[in-house]
Design a protein around this motif. Structure first.
Motif, PDB file in Angstrom:
ATOM      1  N   VAL A  30      29.621  -0.267 -15.195  1.00 39.30           N
ATOM      2  CA  VAL A  30      29.545  -0.358 -16.919  1.00 39.30           C
ATOM      3  C   VAL A  30      31.368  -0.837 -16.930  1.00 39.30           C
ATOM      4  O   VAL A  30      32.369   0.052 -16.271  1.00 39.30           O
ATOM      5  N   ARG A  31      31.161  -1.329 -17.884  1.00 36.96           N
ATOM      6  CA  ARG A  31      32.465  -1.460 -18.239  1.00 36.96           C
ATOM      7  C   ARG A  31      32.397  -1.232 -20.157  1.00 36.96           C
ATOM      8  O   ARG A  31      31.618  -2.046 -20.924  1.00 36.96           O
ATOM      9  N   HIS A  32      34.037  -0.199 -20.572  1.00 36.99           N
ATOM     10  CA  HIS A  32      34.110   0.550 -21.849  1.00 36.99           C
ATOM     11  C   HIS A  32      33.923  -0.947 -22.612  1.00 36.99           C
ATOM     12  O   HIS A  32      35.281  -1.298 -22.753  1.00 36.99           O
ATOM     13  N   ARG A  33      33.123  -0.578 -23.845  1.00 39.29           N
ATOM     14  CA  ARG A  33      34.180  -2.199 -24.167  1.00 39.29           C
ATOM     15  C   ARG A  33      35.087  -2.095 -25.137  1.00 39.29           C
ATOM     16  O   ARG A  33      36.653  -2.785 -25.489  1.00 39.29           O
ATOM     17  N   ASN A  34      35.212  -0.754 -25.673  1.00 39.27           N
ATOM     18  CA  ASN A  34      36.931  -0.513 -26.138  1.00 39.27           C
ATOM     19  C   ASN A  34      38.456  -0.556 -25.435  1.00 39.27           C
ATOM     20  O   ASN A  34      38.650  -1.187 -25.864  1.00 39.27           O
ATOM     21  N   SER A  35      38.644  -0.367 -24.416  1.00 41.49           N
ATOM     22  CA  SER A  35      39.097   0.100 -23.770  1.00 41.49           C
ATOM     23  C   SER A  35      39.052  -0.609 -22.205  1.00 41.49           C
ATOM     24  O   SER A  35      40.217  -1.130 -21.540  1.00 41.49           O
ATOM     25  N   GLY A  36      37.673  -1.403 -21.713  1.00 44.74           N
ATOM     26  CA  GLY A  36      38.058  -2.198 -21.129  1.00 44.74           C
ATOM     27  C   GLY A  36      38.029  -1.705 -19.680  1.00 44.74           C
ATOM     28  O   GLY A  36      37.661  -2.259 -18.540  1.00 44.74           O
ATOM     29  N   LYS A  37      37.745   0.099 -19.592  1.00 41.08           N
ATOM     30  CA  LYS A  37      38.142  -0.045 -18.007  1.00 41.08           C
ATOM     31  C   LYS A  37      36.289  -0.248 -17.557  1.00 41.08           C
ATOM     32  O   LYS A  37      35.151   0.203 -18.326  1.00 41.08           O
ATOM     33  N   ILE A  38      36.893   0.075 -16.523  1.00 43.92           N
ATOM     34  CA  ILE A  38      35.607  -0.226 -15.282  1.00 43.92           C
ATOM     35  C   ILE A  38      34.965   0.496 -14.999  1.00 43.92           C
ATOM     36  O   ILE A  38      35.709   0.916 -13.959  1.00 43.92           O
ATOM     37  N   ILE A  39      33.593   1.572 -15.043  1.00 43.63           N
ATOM     38  CA  ILE A  39      33.413   2.548 -14.175  1.00 43.63           C
ATOM     39  C   ILE A  39      32.237   2.286 -13.634  1.00 43.63           C
ATOM     40  O   ILE A  39      31.504   2.156 -13.877  1.00 43.63           O
ATOM     41  N   PHE A  40      31.972   3.077 -11.665  1.00 40.48           N
ATOM     42  CA  PHE A  40      30.636   2.302 -11.919  1.00 40.48           C
ATOM     43  C   PHE A  40      30.394   4.427 -11.628  1.00 40.48           C
ATOM     44  O   PHE A  40      31.258   5.173 -11.405  1.00 40.48           O
ATOM     45  N   TYR A  41      29.208   4.435 -11.859  1.00 44.06           N
ATOM     46  CA  TYR A  41      28.166   5.419 -11.303  1.00 44.06           C
ATOM     47  C   TYR A  41      27.336   5.350 -10.437  1.00 44.06           C
ATOM     48  O   TYR A  41      27.115   4.629 -10.251  1.00 44.06           O
ATOM     49  N   VAL A  42      27.175   6.733  -9.734  1.00 39.75           N
ATOM     50  CA  VAL A  42      26.706   7.041  -7.941  1.00 39.75           C
ATOM     51  C   VAL A  42      25.699   8.337  -8.507  1.00 39.75           C
ATOM     52  O   VAL A  42      26.502   9.236  -8.549  1.00 39.75           O
ATOM     53  N   LYS A  43      24.653   8.319  -8.369  1.00 39.62           N
ATOM     54  CA  LYS A  43      23.538   9.574  -8.191  1.00 39.62           C
ATOM     55  C   LYS A  43      23.040   9.503  -7.273  1.00 39.62           C
ATOM     56  O   LYS A  43      22.468   8.271  -6.767  1.00 39.62           O
ATOM     57  N   GLY A  44      23.301  10.728  -6.497  1.00 41.07           N
ATOM     58  CA  GLY A  44      22.246  10.956  -5.631  1.00 41.07           C
ATOM     59  C   GLY A  44      21.958  11.609  -4.547  1.00 41.07           C
ATOM     60  O   GLY A  44      22.387  12.602  -4.880  1.00 41.07           O
ATOM     61  N   ALA A  45      21.084  12.350  -3.372  1.00 43.69           N
ATOM     62  CA  ALA A  45      20.885  13.609  -2.585  1.00 43.69           C
ATOM     63  C   ALA A  45      22.840  13.639  -2.082  1.00 43.69           C
ATOM     64  O   ALA A  45      22.785  12.129  -1.758  1.00 43.69           O
ATOM     65  N   ASP A  46      22.388  14.803  -2.580  1.00 38.42           N
ATOM     66  CA  ASP A  46      23.239  15.297  -1.629  1.00 38.42           C
ATOM     67  C   ASP A  46      24.013  15.312  -0.230  1.00 38.42           C
ATOM     68  O   ASP A  46      25.792  14.379  -0.225  1.00 38.42           O
ATOM     69  N   VAL A  47      23.224  15.205   0.629  1.00 41.44           N
ATOM     70  CA  VAL A  47      23.534  14.782   2.183  1.00 41.44           C
ATOM     71  C   VAL A  47      23.959  12.677   1.979  1.00 41.44           C
ATOM     72  O   VAL A  47      25.465  12.778   3.182  1.00 41.44           O
ATOM     73  N   ILE A  48      23.948  11.905   0.982  1.00 41.54           N
ATOM     74  CA  ILE A  48      24.468  11.196   1.073  1.00 41.54           C
ATOM     75  C   ILE A  48      25.603  10.716   0.472  1.00 41.54           C
ATOM     76  O   ILE A  48      26.992  10.219   0.660  1.00 41.54           O
ATOM     77  N   MET A  49      25.585  11.972  -0.502  1.00 45.25           N
ATOM     78  CA  MET A  49      26.548  11.598  -1.314  1.00 45.25           C
ATOM     79  C   MET A  49      28.036  12.512  -1.068  1.00 45.25           C
ATOM     80  O   MET A  49      29.412  12.083  -2.124  1.00 45.25           O
ATOM     81  N   ALA A  50      27.576  13.830  -0.713  1.00 46.05           N
ATOM     82  CA  ALA A  50      28.853  14.730  -0.585  1.00 46.05           C
ATOM     83  C   ALA A  50      29.696  14.147   0.574  1.00 46.05           C
ATOM     84  O   ALA A  50      31.278  14.282  -0.036  1.00 46.05           O
ATOM     85  N   PRO A  51      29.634  12.762   1.371  1.00 40.36           N
ATOM     86  CA  PRO A  51      31.369  11.732   1.955  1.00 40.36           C
ATOM     87  C   PRO A  51      32.032  11.042   1.513  1.00 40.36           C
ATOM     88  O   PRO A  51      32.840  10.279   1.978  1.00 40.36           O
ATOM     89  N   LYS A  52      30.995  10.604   0.309  1.00 40.84           N
ATOM     90  CA  LYS A  52      31.344  10.214  -0.717  1.00 40.84           C
ATOM     91  C   LYS A  52      32.507  10.388  -1.673  1.00 40.84           C
ATOM     92  O   LYS A  52      32.962   9.584  -2.194  1.00 40.84           O
TER      93      LYS A  52
END
Length: 177
Positions: A39-61
Motif C-alpha cells: 500500500v501507499r499512504h496517501r499523506n506521506s507517500g510511504k510504500i509499505i509491504f505487509y505480510v502475514k503467514g504461518a510462523d514456519v514460513i515467516m520467521a526466516p523472513k
C-alpha cells in the motif's frame, strides 16, 4: 473502514483517518502459506509491504535481531494449543518498488513457469521484514468429536491425527479431544 479493490480508508488507534492506495495484493495460498499487500499512504507517500503467514514460513523472513522474539512468541502460543500467524511489515523505497513492479509485471506475462516466476518476484521483497505481531487462534473442535472417536475405537478402528501445525499444537489438540 472503507475499501474497494484499489483503496482503503481506516481509523488508526488514536482516532485519525488514514487513506491508502492498494498497489499490489497477494492472496493467501496453501502453497505459499502467507498473504501480502503493498500500500501507499496517501499523506506521506510511504510504500509499505505487509505480510502475514504461518510462523514456519515467516520467521526466516523477519529481521535477524527480531527473529528469536518472533519464534519465542510462536512457541509459547503453540504450547497453549493455538494456531499462530506472524504479521510483518517493510517500508519499500519508491525506486525499489518500481523495480519490483516491473519484475512482477514481467513474471505475470511469462509463458514459462508463470506462478514460479511470480513467487520469485514477491520473495525478492520478503527479507528483513519488521516483526509486528503474532496472533494465536484456537481452532474449536467440531461437535461430537469425542463421541465419534470413542465409537471408532470401540469398532477397532485405529485413529490417526493429522495436523499442519507444530507438534506442540498437535499435542494440545490431541489432549483436548
Amino acid at each position: 473502514v472503507e475499501r474497494d479493490e484499489n483503496y482503503i480508508k481506516l481509523v488508526n488507534p488514536i482516532g485519525e483517518v488514514e487513506e491508502y492506495d492498494i498497489l499490489q495484493n497477494f492472496p493467501f495460498s496453501s502453497e505459499s502459506k502467507r498473504m501480502g499487500i503493498i500500500v501507499r499512504h496517501r499523506n506521506s507517500g510511504k510504500i509499505i509491504f505487509y505480510v502475514k503467514g504461518a510462523d514456519v514460513i515467516m520467521a526466516p523472513k523477519v529481521k535477524p535481531g527480531q527473529r528469536s522474539t518472533c519464534v519465542e512468541f510462536c512457541e509459547n502460543l503453540s504450547r497453549e494449543g493455538l494456531r499462530t500467524l506472524v504479521i510483518t511489515q517493510k517500508l519499500i523505497p519508491e525506486a525499489t518498488y518500481n523495480d519490483f513492479a516491473q519484475k512482477l509485471k514481467e513474471a505475470r506475462a511469462s509463458m514459462v513457469n508463470r506462478e514460479g516466476e511470480i513467487q520469485k518476484a514477491i520473495q525478492s521483497l520478503e527479507y528483513e521484514m519488521e516483526f509486528l505481531a503474532v496472533t494465536g487462534v484456537e481452532d474449536k473442535l467440531q461437535e461430537n468429536v469425542l463421541e465419534t472417536i470413542d465409537v471408532l475405537r470401540q469398532a477397532g478402528i485405529q485413529i490417526w491425527m493429522l495436523t499442519g501445525d507444530k507438534i506442540e499444537t498437535a499435542k494440545c489438540i490431541a489432549i483436548s479431544t
